[in-house]
Motif scaffolding. Structure first.
Motif, mmCIF file in Angstrom:
data_model
loop_
_atom_site.group_PDB
_atom_site.id
_atom_site.type_symbol
_atom_site.label_atom_id
_atom_site.label_comp_id
_atom_site.label_asym_id
_atom_site.label_seq_id
_atom_site.Cartn_x
_atom_site.Cartn_y
_atom_site.Cartn_z
ATOM 1 N N GLU A 32 -9.409 -4.279 4.214
ATOM 2 C CA GLU A 32 -7.978 -4.553 4.181
ATOM 3 C C GLU A 32 -7.659 -6.037 4.190
ATOM 4 N N ALA A 50 -7.568 1.501 -1.619
ATOM 5 C CA ALA A 50 -7.326 0.337 -2.469
ATOM 6 C C ALA A 50 -6.634 -0.708 -1.599
ATOM 7 N N ASN A 51 -7.209 -1.896 -1.516
ATOM 8 C CA ASN A 51 -6.608 -2.906 -0.639
ATOM 9 C C ASN A 51 -5.449 -3.629 -1.328
ATOM 10 N N ASP A 52 -4.712 -4.388 -0.516
ATOM 11 C CA ASP A 52 -3.534 -5.097 -1.024
ATOM 12 C C ASP A 52 -3.891 -6.096 -2.115
ATOM 13 N N LEU A 55 -4.091 -4.354 -5.395
ATOM 14 C CA LEU A 55 -2.762 -3.946 -5.836
ATOM 15 C C LEU A 55 -1.960 -5.134 -6.367
ATOM 16 N N ARG A 61 1.181 0.033 -7.212
ATOM 17 C CA ARG A 61 1.509 0.329 -5.819
ATOM 18 C C ARG A 61 0.476 1.321 -5.284
ATOM 19 N N ARG A 62 0.251 1.278 -3.991
ATOM 20 C CA ARG A 62 -0.749 2.143 -3.364
ATOM 21 C C ARG A 62 -0.504 3.619 -3.689
ATOM 22 N N ASP A 63 0.744 4.070 -3.593
ATOM 23 C CA ASP A 63 1.030 5.482 -3.838
ATOM 24 C C ASP A 63 0.783 5.886 -5.293
ATOM 25 N N LEU A 66 -3.794 5.887 -5.162
ATOM 26 C CA LEU A 66 -4.603 6.745 -4.281
ATOM 27 C C LEU A 66 -4.673 8.165 -4.834
#
Length: 144
Positions: A32, A50-52, A55, A61-63, A66
Motif C-alpha cells: 500500500e 491494486a495499490n494507489d 491506480l 479506480r479501485r472499484d 478489483l
C-alpha cells in the motif's frame, strides 16, 4: 535487485518459514505504501489487490479493477505475459524479474520493471502472485 524486491523476498521467505498466510498485515502495508506499482493476482489472473500508485499511474479506480482480469484490462494483446503467468502458476516457478508494458485507462502504455513472487496457501499450493513494479517508461525512452 531493487530494495523493494529484496524486502518482498525477505518477507516471502520469512512467511514460508513461519507458515504464515500470504496476506499478512506487514506485506499489505508494504504494497500500500511503496512508491511503485503493487498488485496481487489470483491464479486465474483476477486482480485481488491494486495499490494507489498503480491506480494513479493508469487512471483507474479501485472499484473498477478489483476482481477483473489483469490481462484483459492492463496487458496489451500482443504481449506474452499471460502465457508466462499461466506457465508460472502451473509449474510453481515464476520469473522473479520481468519487464513489460501495461495499458492505461486512456489507451496509453507504461513500461514496468517487475519483481514477482508466487503466493502459496497453507498447503503449499500456488494461490496467486504478488508483484511490485517500477515505471521505467521515461528511462527506456531516453535510451532509445
Amino acid at each position: 535487485m531493487s530494495k523493494v524486491g529484496s524486502r518482498l523476498r525477505q518477507w516471502w521467505r520469512g512467511s514460508r518459514v513461519a507458515a504464515r498466510p500470504p496476506a499478512t498485515d506487514d506485506f499489505r502495508v508494504i504494497l500500500e505504501t511503496v512508491q511503485a506499482v503493487g498488485v496481487t493476482l489470483a491464479v486465474d489472473g483476477r486482480i485481488t489487490f491494486a495499490n494507489d500508485f498503480l491506480l494513479r499511474l493508469t487512471g483507474w479506480r479501485r472499484d473498477e479493477v478489483l476482481g477483473r482480469n489483469w490481462f484483459g484490462l492492463f496487458v496489451p494483446e500482443d504481449s506474452d505475459v499471460q502465457r508466462l503467468f499461466r506457465a508460472s502458476v502451473a509449474s510453481g516457478r515464476i520469473f522473479p524479474h520481468h519487464e513489460n508494458e501495461i495499458r492505461t485507462r486512456d489507451g496509453g502504455t507504461r513500461t514496468i520493471a517487475w519483481d514477482n513472487v508466487l503466493l502459496r496457501d497453507a498447503d503449499g499450493a500456488v494461490a496467486g502472485t504478488a508483484s511490485i513494479g517500477r515505471d521505467v517508461t521515461d528511462e527506456r525512452a531516453a535510451v532509445a
